[in-house]
Design a protein around this motif. Structure first.
Motif, PDB file in Angstrom:
ATOM      1  N   HIS A   1       0.837  -1.194   0.000  1.00  9.13           N
ATOM      2  CA  HIS A   1       0.000   0.000   0.000  1.00  9.13           C
ATOM      3  C   HIS A   1       0.874   1.246   0.000  1.00  9.13           C
ATOM      4  O   HIS A   1       1.877   1.305   0.698  1.00  9.13           O
ATOM      5  CB  HIS A   1      -0.906   0.008   1.237  1.00  9.13           C
ATOM      6  CG  HIS A   1      -1.899  -1.102   1.237  1.00  9.13           C
ATOM      7  ND1 HIS A   1      -1.761  -2.216   2.013  1.00  9.13           N
ATOM      8  CD2 HIS A   1      -3.038  -1.271   0.537  1.00  9.13           C
ATOM      9  CE1 HIS A   1      -2.775  -3.019   1.817  1.00  9.13           C
ATOM     10  NE2 HIS A   1      -3.568  -2.479   0.914  1.00  9.13           N
TER      11      HIS A   1
ATOM     12  N   HIS B   1      -1.457   4.973   4.159  1.00  3.84           N
ATOM     13  CA  HIS B   1      -2.069   4.343   5.324  1.00  3.84           C
ATOM     14  C   HIS B   1      -2.990   5.346   6.002  1.00  3.84           C
ATOM     15  O   HIS B   1      -2.578   6.455   6.343  1.00  3.84           O
ATOM     16  CB  HIS B   1      -0.982   3.878   6.300  1.00  3.84           C
ATOM     17  CG  HIS B   1      -1.510   3.215   7.523  1.00  3.84           C
ATOM     18  ND1 HIS B   1      -0.954   3.415   8.762  1.00  3.84           N
ATOM     19  CD2 HIS B   1      -2.540   2.356   7.713  1.00  3.84           C
ATOM     20  CE1 HIS B   1      -1.620   2.700   9.654  1.00  3.84           C
ATOM     21  NE2 HIS B   1      -2.584   2.051   9.042  1.00  3.84           N
ATOM     22  N   ILE B   2      -4.233   4.941   6.192  1.00  5.44           N
ATOM     23  CA  ILE B   2      -5.236   5.776   6.853  1.00  5.44           C
ATOM     24  C   ILE B   2      -5.675   5.075   8.128  1.00  5.44           C
ATOM     25  O   ILE B   2      -5.866   3.855   8.143  1.00  5.44           O
ATOM     26  CB  ILE B   2      -6.464   5.984   5.944  1.00  5.44           C
ATOM     27  CG1 ILE B   2      -6.089   6.845   4.749  1.00  5.44           C
ATOM     28  CG2 ILE B   2      -7.614   6.616   6.703  1.00  5.44           C
ATOM     29  CD1 ILE B   2      -7.216   7.019   3.760  1.00  5.44           C
TER      30      ILE B   2
ATOM     31  N   ILE C   1      -8.718   5.042  10.932  1.00  5.48           N
ATOM     32  CA  ILE C   1     -10.091   5.472  11.196  1.00  5.48           C
ATOM     33  C   ILE C   1     -10.417   5.195  12.654  1.00  5.48           C
ATOM     34  O   ILE C   1     -10.190   4.089  13.145  1.00  5.48           O
ATOM     35  CB  ILE C   1     -11.097   4.728  10.294  1.00  5.48           C
ATOM     36  CG1 ILE C   1     -10.796   5.012   8.817  1.00  5.48           C
ATOM     37  CG2 ILE C   1     -12.526   5.117  10.654  1.00  5.48           C
ATOM     38  CD1 ILE C   1     -11.676   4.235   7.848  1.00  5.48           C
TER      39      ILE C   1
ATOM     40  N   ILE D   1     -14.627   1.758   3.648  1.00  6.93           N
ATOM     41  CA  ILE D   1     -13.362   1.025   3.799  1.00  6.93           C
ATOM     42  C   ILE D   1     -13.074   0.224   2.532  1.00  6.93           C
ATOM     43  O   ILE D   1     -11.946   0.234   2.025  1.00  6.93           O
ATOM     44  CB  ILE D   1     -13.411   0.120   5.048  1.00  6.93           C
ATOM     45  CG1 ILE D   1     -13.463   0.972   6.312  1.00  6.93           C
ATOM     46  CG2 ILE D   1     -12.213  -0.825   5.081  1.00  6.93           C
ATOM     47  CD1 ILE D   1     -13.828   0.196   7.568  1.00  6.93           C
TER      48      ILE D   1
ATOM     49  N   LEU E   1     -11.802   2.546  -0.162  1.00  4.78           N
ATOM     50  CA  LEU E   1     -10.427   2.982   0.083  1.00  4.78           C
ATOM     51  C   LEU E   1      -9.430   1.865  -0.215  1.00  4.78           C
ATOM     52  O   LEU E   1      -8.375   2.097  -0.798  1.00  4.78           O
ATOM     53  CB  LEU E   1     -10.280   3.490   1.516  1.00  4.78           C
ATOM     54  CG  LEU E   1     -11.092   4.745   1.850  1.00  4.78           C
ATOM     55  CD1 LEU E   1     -11.025   5.042   3.338  1.00  4.78           C
ATOM     56  CD2 LEU E   1     -10.629   5.931   1.029  1.00  4.78           C
ATOM     57  N   GLU E   2      -9.770   0.640   0.184  1.00  4.70           N
ATOM     58  CA  GLU E   2      -8.887  -0.491  -0.088  1.00  4.70           C
ATOM     59  C   GLU E   2      -8.789  -0.765  -1.585  1.00  4.70           C
ATOM     60  O   GLU E   2      -7.717  -1.118  -2.077  1.00  4.70           O
ATOM     61  CB  GLU E   2      -9.350  -1.725   0.684  1.00  4.70           C
ATOM     62  CG  GLU E   2      -9.096  -1.579   2.181  1.00  4.70           C
ATOM     63  CD  GLU E   2      -9.657  -2.703   3.026  1.00  4.70           C
ATOM     64  OE1 GLU E   2     -10.575  -3.439   2.555  1.00  4.70           O
ATOM     65  OE2 GLU E   2      -9.200  -2.851   4.169  1.00  4.70           O
TER      66      GLU E   2
ATOM     67  N   ILE F   1      -5.310   1.808  -0.686  1.00  2.70           N
ATOM     68  CA  ILE F   1      -4.990   2.471   0.579  1.00  2.70           C
ATOM     69  C   ILE F   1      -5.134   1.458   1.714  1.00  2.70           C
ATOM     70  O   ILE F   1      -6.151   0.771   1.803  1.00  2.70           O
ATOM     71  CB  ILE F   1      -5.920   3.680   0.821  1.00  2.70           C
ATOM     72  CG1 ILE F   1      -5.717   4.724  -0.286  1.00  2.70           C
ATOM     73  CG2 ILE F   1      -5.693   4.292   2.194  1.00  2.70           C
ATOM     74  CD1 ILE F   1      -6.738   5.843  -0.285  1.00  2.70           C
ATOM     75  N   GLU F   2      -4.128   1.366   2.545  1.00  4.70           N
ATOM     76  CA  GLU F   2      -4.208   0.517   3.732  1.00  4.70           C
ATOM     77  C   GLU F   2      -5.069   1.234   4.769  1.00  4.70           C
ATOM     78  O   GLU F   2      -4.852   2.415   5.054  1.00  4.70           O
ATOM     79  CB  GLU F   2      -2.822   0.260   4.312  1.00  4.70           C
ATOM     80  CG  GLU F   2      -2.842  -0.591   5.556  1.00  4.70           C
ATOM     81  CD  GLU F   2      -1.476  -0.763   6.191  1.00  4.70           C
ATOM     82  OE1 GLU F   2      -1.421  -1.406   7.245  1.00  4.70           O
ATOM     83  OE2 GLU F   2      -0.478  -0.246   5.653  1.00  4.70           O
ATOM     84  N   VAL F   3      -6.034   0.535   5.319  1.00  6.73           N
ATOM     85  CA  VAL F   3      -6.959   1.134   6.277  1.00  6.73           C
ATOM     86  C   VAL F   3      -6.894   0.370   7.595  1.00  6.73           C
ATOM     87  O   VAL F   3      -7.070  -0.843   7.624  1.00  6.73           O
ATOM     88  CB  VAL F   3      -8.414   1.112   5.746  1.00  6.73           C
ATOM     89  CG1 VAL F   3      -9.367   1.738   6.745  1.00  6.73           C
ATOM     90  CG2 VAL F   3      -8.512   1.807   4.392  1.00  6.73           C
ATOM     91  N   SER F   4      -6.614   1.094   8.680  1.00 10.43           N
ATOM     92  CA  SER F   4      -6.663   0.523  10.031  1.00 10.43           C
ATOM     93  C   SER F   4      -7.847   1.162  10.734  1.00 10.43           C
ATOM     94  O   SER F   4      -7.986   2.381  10.730  1.00 10.43           O
ATOM     95  CB  SER F   4      -5.388   0.838  10.809  1.00 10.43           C
ATOM     96  OG  SER F   4      -4.263   0.292  10.172  1.00 10.43           O
ATOM     97  N   VAL F   5      -8.696   0.327  11.335  1.00  7.43           N
ATOM     98  CA  VAL F   5      -9.900   0.832  11.993  1.00  7.43           C
ATOM     99  C   VAL F   5      -9.835   0.528  13.474  1.00  7.43           C
ATOM    100  O   VAL F   5      -9.542  -0.602  13.871  1.00  7.43           O
ATOM    101  CB  VAL F   5     -11.179   0.200  11.389  1.00  7.43           C
ATOM    102  CG1 VAL F   5     -12.420   0.753  12.058  1.00  7.43           C
ATOM    103  CG2 VAL F   5     -11.238   0.416   9.886  1.00  7.43           C
TER     104      VAL F   5
END
Length: 182
Positions: A8, A11-12, A14, A26, A29-30, A34-38
């Motif tokens: 990625h 990195h976002i 949330i 999500i 975005l993926e 985009i890497e998404v951490s929630v």
């Protein structure tokens, strides 16, 4: 056949306690790579920040439980907890762009939102039900491209925030069209 999978690029993180509302955002975005951490609470959010992994953007829900990090009075019973989290991020010297993303109408907190503009530079406020997943993706890509809220989209949303006004004759909230179209 060798298929090379790229890491990625961005990195976002949330912070939102309503995962079910975010699923389509999500996924979008993926799909954009985009890497998404929630995280769903402030404690897990702080743990994620302490890992020192590069974070390119924060998306923070405004209405969150305070988890004991802030007083009930300061958060107005959780109504503006996310704004306080954003202020703490800035107090820590982190200048990463922030999108405050909420379903909240917040008519009683217009000044808090305007305060966000004044004290939480490099941030915007968006209402979830007014932004489709692909639109959020476009906004985020524009922000990530510049590294800050300098995109035309960000300025348009900021212009809307600037035009918010209190008006007792209209449910306590309105938009000053003269300010909006200056």
């Amino acid at each position: 056949m060798n298929i090379k999978i790229e890491k990625h690029k961005h990195h976002i993180v949330i912070l939102d306690d309503n995962y079910h509302i975010l699923r389509s955002y999500i996924a979008e975005l993926e799909c954009l790579g985009i890497e998404v951490s929630v995280t769903s609470n402030i404690s897990d959010f702080n743990k994620l920040l302490s890992k020192n992994k590069k974070i390119d953007l924060f998306i923070i829900d405004v209405m969150l439980p305070s988890d004991g990090f802030f007083s009930t009075i300061a958060t107005d019973h959780g109504t503006i907890t996310g704004l306080l989290v954003g202020k703490e991020i800035r107090y820590a010297g982190i200048e990463t762009p922030i999108i405050f993303f909420s379903v909240a109408w917040l008519k009683n907190h217009i000044e808090d939102i305007k305060d966000t503009k004044n004290n939480l530079r490099n941030s915007i406020y968006l209402r979830k039900h007014e932004i489709l997943p692909h639109e959020l993706g476009e906004i985020i890509l524009a922000i990530l491209e510049k590294g800050k809220m300098t995109s035309k989209l960000g300025k348009s949303y900021q212009k809307i925030i600037d035009s918010l006004t209190l008006n007792p004759n209209f449910c306590g909230f309105g938009i000053d069209l003269k300010k909006l179209f200056k």
